[in-house]
Design a protein around this motif. Structure first.
Motif, PDB file in Angstrom:
ATOM      1  N   GLY A 217      -6.185  15.665  -2.022  1.00  0.00           N
ATOM      2  CA  GLY A 217      -5.516  15.317  -0.773  1.00  0.00           C
ATOM      3  C   GLY A 217      -4.071  15.742  -0.676  1.00  0.00           C
ATOM      4  N   ALA A 218      -3.505  16.355  -1.737  1.00  0.00           N
ATOM      5  CA  ALA A 218      -2.122  16.826  -1.685  1.00  0.00           C
ATOM      6  C   ALA A 218      -2.012  17.989  -0.694  1.00  0.00           C
ATOM      7  N   ARG A 219      -0.939  18.006   0.065  1.00  0.00           N
ATOM      8  CA  ARG A 219      -0.775  19.015   1.106  1.00  0.00           C
ATOM      9  C   ARG A 219       0.459  19.890   0.869  1.00  0.00           C
ATOM     10  N   VAL A 220       0.338  21.140   1.273  1.00  0.00           N
ATOM     11  CA  VAL A 220       1.445  22.094   1.246  1.00  0.00           C
ATOM     12  C   VAL A 220       1.502  22.775   2.600  1.00  0.00           C
ATOM     13  N   ALA A 221       2.655  23.374   2.921  1.00  0.00           N
ATOM     14  CA  ALA A 221       2.827  24.006   4.233  1.00  0.00           C
ATOM     15  C   ALA A 221       3.573  25.316   4.122  1.00  0.00           C
ATOM     16  N   LEU A 222       3.273  26.211   5.053  1.00  0.00           N
ATOM     17  CA  LEU A 222       4.099  27.392   5.289  1.00  0.00           C
ATOM     18  C   LEU A 222       5.088  27.030   6.394  1.00  0.00           C
ATOM     19  N   LEU A 223       6.355  27.345   6.176  1.00  0.00           N
ATOM     20  CA  LEU A 223       7.407  27.029   7.131  1.00  0.00           C
ATOM     21  C   LEU A 223       8.111  28.306   7.568  1.00  0.00           C
ATOM     22  N   GLY A 224       8.437  28.380   8.851  1.00  0.00           N
ATOM     23  CA  GLY A 224       9.134  29.550   9.369  1.00  0.00           C
ATOM     24  C   GLY A 224      10.322  29.145  10.214  1.00  0.00           C
ATOM     25  N   GLN A 225      11.256  30.053  10.377  1.00  0.00           N
ATOM     26  CA  GLN A 225      12.452  29.730  11.147  1.00  0.00           C
ATOM     27  C   GLN A 225      13.069  30.961  11.793  1.00  0.00           C
ATOM     28  N   GLY A 226      13.765  30.705  12.908  1.00  0.00           N
ATOM     29  CA  GLY A 226      14.816  31.574  13.392  1.00  0.00           C
ATOM     30  C   GLY A 226      16.113  30.929  12.920  1.00  0.00           C
ATOM     31  N   PHE A 227      17.229  31.587  13.131  1.00  0.00           N
ATOM     32  CA  PHE A 227      18.478  31.008  12.647  1.00  0.00           C
ATOM     33  C   PHE A 227      19.636  31.595  13.445  1.00  0.00           C
ATOM     34  N   THR A 228      20.833  31.202  13.057  1.00  0.00           N
ATOM     35  CA  THR A 228      22.058  31.668  13.710  1.00  0.00           C
ATOM     36  C   THR A 228      22.769  32.678  12.815  1.00  0.00           C
ATOM     37  N   PRO A 229      23.206  33.839  13.340  1.00  0.00           N
ATOM     38  CA  PRO A 229      23.011  34.305  14.709  1.00  0.00           C
ATOM     39  C   PRO A 229      21.539  34.625  14.980  1.00  0.00           C
ATOM     40  N   ALA A 230      21.194  34.890  16.240  1.00  0.00           N
ATOM     41  CA  ALA A 230      19.818  35.225  16.599  1.00  0.00           C
ATOM     42  C   ALA A 230      19.302  36.319  15.665  1.00  0.00           C
ATOM     43  N   GLN A 231      18.116  36.082  15.113  1.00  0.00           N
ATOM     44  CA  GLN A 231      17.588  36.978  14.080  1.00  0.00           C
ATOM     45  C   GLN A 231      16.077  36.919  14.041  1.00  0.00           C
ATOM     46  N   ASP A 232      15.490  37.817  13.248  1.00  0.00           N
ATOM     47  CA  ASP A 232      14.044  37.853  13.104  1.00  0.00           C
ATOM     48  C   ASP A 232      13.504  36.493  12.665  1.00  0.00           C
ATOM     49  N   PHE A 233      12.430  36.057  13.316  1.00  0.00           N
ATOM     50  CA  PHE A 233      11.732  34.863  12.848  1.00  0.00           C
ATOM     51  C   PHE A 233      11.092  35.203  11.511  1.00  0.00           C
ATOM     52  N   HIS A 234      11.243  34.318  10.531  1.00  0.00           N
ATOM     53  CA  HIS A 234      10.744  34.647   9.196  1.00  0.00           C
ATOM     54  C   HIS A 234      10.097  33.453   8.511  1.00  0.00           C
ATOM     55  N   VAL A 235       9.182  33.761   7.610  1.00  0.00           N
ATOM     56  CA  VAL A 235       8.489  32.757   6.807  1.00  0.00           C
ATOM     57  C   VAL A 235       9.331  32.484   5.573  1.00  0.00           C
ATOM     58  N   LEU A 236       9.607  31.221   5.333  1.00  0.00           N
ATOM     59  CA  LEU A 236      10.458  30.826   4.217  1.00  0.00           C
ATOM     60  C   LEU A 236       9.670  30.708   2.919  1.00  0.00           C
ATOM     61  N   SER A 237      10.397  30.673   1.827  1.00  0.00           N
ATOM     62  CA  SER A 237       9.809  30.427   0.505  1.00  0.00           C
ATOM     63  C   SER A 237      10.720  29.488  -0.269  1.00  0.00           C
ATOM     64  N   PRO A 238      10.149  28.514  -0.994  1.00  0.00           N
ATOM     65  CA  PRO A 238      10.991  27.622  -1.798  1.00  0.00           C
ATOM     66  C   PRO A 238      11.522  28.269  -3.066  1.00  0.00           C
ATOM     67  N   GLY A 239      11.097  29.488  -3.341  1.00  0.00           N
ATOM     68  CA  GLY A 239      11.575  30.173  -4.543  1.00  0.00           C
ATOM     69  C   GLY A 239      10.457  30.889  -5.270  1.00  0.00           C
ATOM     70  N   LYS A 240      10.568  30.951  -6.575  1.00  0.00           N
ATOM     71  CA  LYS A 240       9.628  31.760  -7.361  1.00  0.00           C
ATOM     72  C   LYS A 240       8.194  31.267  -7.281  1.00  0.00           C
ATOM     73  N   ASP A 241       7.989  29.984  -6.960  1.00  0.00           N
ATOM     74  CA  ASP A 241       6.636  29.454  -6.855  1.00  0.00           C
ATOM     75  C   ASP A 241       6.133  29.449  -5.421  1.00  0.00           C
ATOM     76  N   GLY A 242       6.865  30.092  -4.530  1.00  0.00           N
ATOM     77  CA  GLY A 242       6.551  30.090  -3.102  1.00  0.00           C
ATOM     78  C   GLY A 242       5.297  30.868  -2.780  1.00  0.00           C
ATOM     79  N   PRO A 243       4.981  30.948  -1.484  1.00  0.00           N
ATOM     80  CA  PRO A 243       5.790  30.548  -0.337  1.00  0.00           C
ATOM     81  C   PRO A 243       5.447  29.186   0.255  1.00  0.00           C
ATOM     82  N   TRP A 244       4.605  28.399  -0.408  1.00  0.00           N
ATOM     83  CA  TRP A 244       4.172  27.118   0.155  1.00  0.00           C
ATOM     84  C   TRP A 244       5.109  25.995  -0.284  1.00  0.00           C
ATOM     85  N   PHE A 245       5.417  25.098   0.667  1.00  0.00           N
ATOM     86  CA  PHE A 245       6.281  23.944   0.422  1.00  0.00           C
ATOM     87  C   PHE A 245       5.428  22.683   0.276  1.00  0.00           C
TER      88      PHE A 245
END
Length: 268
Positions: A217-245
């Protein structure tokens, strides 16, 4: 684990679902490009839902950097905090930032579903701004916290007019209005298409692109963001064990902002 397929030309069906694409683009659909971690399975989503649509979100080839609206590189393709970059235009002005990117994707989903009458978002003042009103030739006149709509444009339901409408929304909406108008799902109900938002000037928001669960039942997620200044929307990674949070923590920490408490979870 099988190697994810490489980039390819979008199909006719994909160009209908993601209408900013052309045959000149080279894409990787999100669900094909980023498999769930070993032992995890993607959660079920309703056919035609925002979450299902996000699973097909077109990504650029591996190694693509994040660029701002001027074309400057902000994040190298090999950056540890970056998992992938969406094939989505940013526009020529500093408008499509974090909350705006979520609005853009949600509006594009409604457009692709033929639900254009549902495309409406609130300015920070609380006033609604609907696509149907804009397409009918009405334009917002903003004076401080007062907004009036006047017939000052041509009737135009084209894609170009739609992008101009979105730029209007991006100008006057943000994290504060997005946090205020959205629903507040419970932590146990988090699903693809939800988002975390901390309203402010500045504030920040990240979109839940996908959710997977393991047998316990443990859950993980893919997270994405735009940011400032306006930029490409991108999928984030928590680091070397990514990209799931992990979603099994008391707050969700992302690379470029303070952690999001579960009380900041929202849904359009």
């Amino acid at each position: 684990m099988a190697t994810p397929p490489g980039p390819r030309q979008p199909t006719k069906s994909e160009r209908a679902r993601y209408p900013w694409l052309s045959t000149e683009h080279s894409i990787r659909p999100l669900a094909e490009a980023i498999p769930p971690p070993p032992g995890y399975t993607r959660v079920a989503v309703e056919e035609g839902s925002f979450g299902a649509w996000l699973r097909g979100l077109p990504l650029r080839p591996v190694g693509a950097p994040v660029r701002d609206f001027r074309g400057n590189t902000l994040l190298a393709g090999e950056a540890s905090a970056l998992a992938a970059v969406a094939e989505l235009d940013v526009g020529a002005a500093d408008l499509q930032q974090c909350a705006d990117s979520i609005i853009r994707l949600h509006a594009e989903w409604l457009w692709s579903q033929g639900q254009k009458e549902r495309i409406s978002y609130r300015f920070t003042s609380g006033h609604p701004a609907s696509w149907t009103r804009y397409a009918a030739g009405e334009r917002a006149r903003v004076s401080g916290s007062k907004v009036t709509w006047v017939k000052d444009g041509a009737v135009d339901g084209s894609r170009a007019s739609f992008r101009a409408y979105l730029d209007l929304v991006f100008t006057y909406a943000g994290t504060l209005s997005l946090a205020a108008e959205a629903q507040r799902p419970k932590r146990e109900d988090v699903r693809p298409g939800d988002f975390f938002v901390l309203g402010g000037s500045p504030g920040h928001a990240v979109l839940v692109l996908d959710v997977a669960r393991n047998a316990s039942g443990a859950r993980v997620a893919l997270l994405g963001q735009g940011f400032t200044p306006a930029q490409d929307f991108h999928v984030l990674s928590p680091g070397k064990d990514g990209p799931w949070f992990s979603l099994e923590t008391h707050e969700v920490a992302t690379p470029f902002w303070k952690p999001f408490p579960w009380s900041s979870l929202r849904r359009l």
